[in-house]
Each structure stands twice: as C-alpha cells, then as structure tokens.
Design a protein around this motif. Structure first.
Motif, PDB file in Angstrom:
ATOM      1  N   THR A  92       0.824  -1.219   0.000  1.00  0.00           N
ATOM      2  CA  THR A  92       0.000   0.000   0.000  1.00  0.00           C
ATOM      3  C   THR A  92       0.853   1.263   0.000  1.00  0.00           C
ATOM      4  O   THR A  92       0.428   2.296  -0.495  1.00  0.00           O
ATOM      5  N   ARG A  96      10.588   5.465  -5.716  1.00  0.00           N
ATOM      6  CA  ARG A  96      11.522   5.231  -4.595  1.00  0.00           C
ATOM      7  C   ARG A  96      12.506   6.377  -4.443  1.00  0.00           C
ATOM      8  O   ARG A  96      13.487   6.258  -3.709  1.00  0.00           O
ATOM      9  N   SER A  98       4.614  11.401   3.148  1.00  0.00           N
ATOM     10  CA  SER A  98       3.825  11.416   4.386  1.00  0.00           C
ATOM     11  C   SER A  98       2.925  12.642   4.486  1.00  0.00           C
ATOM     12  O   SER A  98       1.944  12.628   5.224  1.00  0.00           O
ATOM     13  N   ALA A 118      -0.060  11.727   2.412  1.00  0.00           N
ATOM     14  CA  ALA A 118      -0.758  10.627   3.091  1.00  0.00           C
ATOM     15  C   ALA A 118      -1.603  11.108   4.270  1.00  0.00           C
ATOM     16  O   ALA A 118      -2.356  10.336   4.846  1.00  0.00           O
ATOM     17  N   ARG A 152      -6.862   9.230   1.477  1.00  0.00           N
ATOM     18  CA  ARG A 152      -6.834   7.951   2.200  1.00  0.00           C
ATOM     19  C   ARG A 152      -8.110   7.161   1.929  1.00  0.00           C
ATOM     20  O   ARG A 152      -8.065   5.967   1.681  1.00  0.00           O
ATOM     21  N   ARG A 168      -0.333  11.861  12.676  1.00  0.00           N
ATOM     22  CA  ARG A 168      -1.433  12.381  11.852  1.00  0.00           C
ATOM     23  C   ARG A 168      -2.773  12.005  12.467  1.00  0.00           C
ATOM     24  O   ARG A 168      -2.893  11.049  13.220  1.00  0.00           O
TER      25      ARG A 168
HETATM   26  O1  C5P Z   1       5.666   1.676   3.103  1.00  0.00           O
HETATM   27  P1  C5P Z   1       6.379   2.908   2.535  1.00  0.00           P
HETATM   28  O2  C5P Z   1       7.530   3.331   3.387  1.00  0.00           O
HETATM   29  O3  C5P Z   1       6.707   2.761   1.104  1.00  0.00           O
HETATM   30  O4  C5P Z   1       5.253   4.044   2.645  1.00  0.00           O
HETATM   31  C1  C5P Z   1       5.507   5.361   2.250  1.00  0.00           C
HETATM   32  C2  C5P Z   1       4.608   6.324   3.020  1.00  0.00           C
HETATM   33  O5  C5P Z   1       3.246   6.140   2.626  1.00  0.00           O
HETATM   34  C3  C5P Z   1       4.592   6.168   4.534  1.00  0.00           C
HETATM   35  O6  C5P Z   1       5.648   6.862   5.170  1.00  0.00           O
HETATM   36  C4  C5P Z   1       3.227   6.759   4.907  1.00  0.00           C
HETATM   37  O7  C5P Z   1       3.284   8.159   4.984  1.00  0.00           O
HETATM   38  C5  C5P Z   1       2.368   6.389   3.712  1.00  0.00           C
HETATM   39  N1  C5P Z   1       1.542   5.203   3.959  1.00  0.00           N
HETATM   40  C6  C5P Z   1       0.378   5.359   4.671  1.00  0.00           C
HETATM   41  N2  C5P Z   1      -0.465   4.301   4.842  1.00  0.00           N
HETATM   42  C7  C5P Z   1      -0.150   3.088   4.344  1.00  0.00           C
HETATM   43  C8  C5P Z   1       1.057   2.903   3.634  1.00  0.00           C
HETATM   44  C9  C5P Z   1       1.898   3.985   3.473  1.00  0.00           C
HETATM   45  O8  C5P Z   1       0.082   6.454   5.144  1.00  0.00           O
HETATM   46  N3  C5P Z   1      -1.004   2.081   4.517  1.00  0.00           N
END
Ligand code: C5P
Length: 221
Positions: free
Chosen positions: A34, A90, A99, A102, A108, A185
């Motif tokens: 995700t 990446r 973040s 997010a 969301r 958050r």
């Molecule tokens: O898992 P990864 O480090 O790639 O996720 C990147 C960012 O995406 C996280 O730091 C977070 O802010 C957001 N995220 C989230 N909810 C999820 C997965 C990721 O808020 N389920």
C-alpha cells in the motif's frame, strides 16, 4: 478456499515489504504494497506541481488516476495511468513528501477503498501503516513489525548506497521524520492494532521472521 488475509504494519524500513513478499510467495498469496500506492500518487503530484496543502487539487487529480500494482516474478510493478513508475516512486523526493500527501483524508478514503477491493477474495498479504487498524480490521493475522531506527536506517543504507548518494545519518533523519508524521497524523495514524502481534526484527533475519508469520497463518487458516 481456506485463504486468509495477513496485515503487516510498522514504521519505515522495518522490513515489511521484504517479509510480506516472502510470506506471500511461501503461501502462494498476493502481495499488496500500500505504500507504493501513496508513493505513486506523490510522484504524480510532484510531476504536476501540486503541493500537499492544495487538498482540493490533490483530490480532484487523484480521482482520475489509475494506479495498478502488478505482481510479477521479478517483483511488483507499479503503473500510474499505464506509465511504469516502479523505480521512480523510490526517489528521495518522493520519500521526503509522501507522508504529507498521506495525511489528506479524502486521498486515504480513496486508496483504502481500492485496498479493500484487492483483499475481498482473501489470500492477500498487505503491508502499510493502517492495515490492521483501518483497511482490514478483520484480517486473520496481524503483525506489527518494528526495529530500532538505527537498524532500519542501516538496512535502507545497504539497499541504497550503491545507487543514491546519501549518508547513514541523513537516512536516519529521514526515517525518523517520516515516522513522526505517520504516528502523529489525525486520520489512521501508524499504531499497533489491539489484536496485532508485535515483532521486533532488530536481531532477526528475514527467514526467521517469514517462517514465524507463515506458521501463524497456517495455524489460523
Ligand atoms: O511503506 P512505505 O515506506 O513505502 O510508505 C511510504 C509512506 O506512505 C509512509 O511513510 C506513509 O506516509 C504512507 N503510507 C500510509 N499508509 C499506508 C502505507 C503507506 O500512510 N497504509
């Protein structure tokens, strides 16, 4: 079909994606990353100069995006409107901003609904921050995976050091900053679900962690 869903949450760099991929492969399940979805949206917004505080603009734009996670033998491919962004999402620029996007509630809601659809038929290993608490509260196995921030930064550093010019200190700082935003958050903050199993992987190798989760899955299935 005897299949279950497995939720793996935890802070940045805890090894969730490596483990989730290995668990999925051991059980012949589908791996859903995700974080890649939040990253894909972030990449697109940066490309189009839309800042995280322009919420309406972000939401309108996100509604018209087609995000696809395509499982494959050499890992998962991520497409945004058919464009392959697997490595682009990446980048350090995406890390630095993801973040903030997010935190947007409407975004969301949109991504959570997609994630739930992907898990409807079960047989999914999904990793993220809010899978056990919000996306799949009924997942049969929930793991909250963590490791010290130093160890998480060290693991990221080993992955990145040959391709990106970044120091261990910078990585540690980036990870801590992202954790802070994700934990503080308002909407679905990073936290352990009440019924999740807490795993500190600081001193475990990937095989040990994978086997532990696979055996939990087999006992609950
Ligand atoms: O898992 P990864 O480090 O790639 O996720 C990147 C960012 O995406 C996280 O730091 C977070 O802010 C957001 N995220 C989230 N909810 C999820 C997965 C990721 O808020 N389920």
């Amino acid at each position: 079909n005897g299949k279950i869903n497995i939720a793996i949450d935890g802070p940045a760099g805890a090894g969730k994606s490596t483990i989730a991929r290995m668990v999925a492969s051991a059980l012949s399940y589908i791996y859903v990353d995700t974080g890649a979805m939040y990253r894909a949206v972030t990449w697109y917004m940066i490309q189009h100069g839309i800042e995280p505080d322009e919420e309406q603009e972000v939401l309108q734009t996100a509604q018209n995006l087609v995000i696809q996670l395509i499982p494959g033998v050499d890992g998962q491919k991520v497409l945004v409107n058919e464009e392959n962004v697997t490595t682009l999402i990446r980048s350090l620029a995406v890390n630095a901003k993801v973040s903030r996007y997010a935190q947007i509630e409407g975004l969301r809601t949109q991504l959570v609904s997609l994630q739930r659809q992907m898990a409807l038929r079960k047989g999914v290993v999904m990793d993220g921050r809010d899978i056990g608490t919000t996306v799949l509260p009924d997942a049969e196995v929930k793991i909250f995976m963590t490791a010290t921030v130093q160890e998480r930064a060290r693991r990221r550093y080993m992955e990145l050091k040959d391709s990106v010019s970044i120091t261990l200190e910078q990585l540690e700082h980036d990870i801590a900053a992202r954790d802070h935003l994700d934990e503080q958050r308002e909407i679905s903050p990073l936290r352990q679900a009440d019924d999740a199993i807490w795993m500190d992987t600081t001193e475990m190798n990937t095989l040990e962690v994978t086997e532990a989760i696979v055996s939990l899955a087999q006992r609950s299935g």
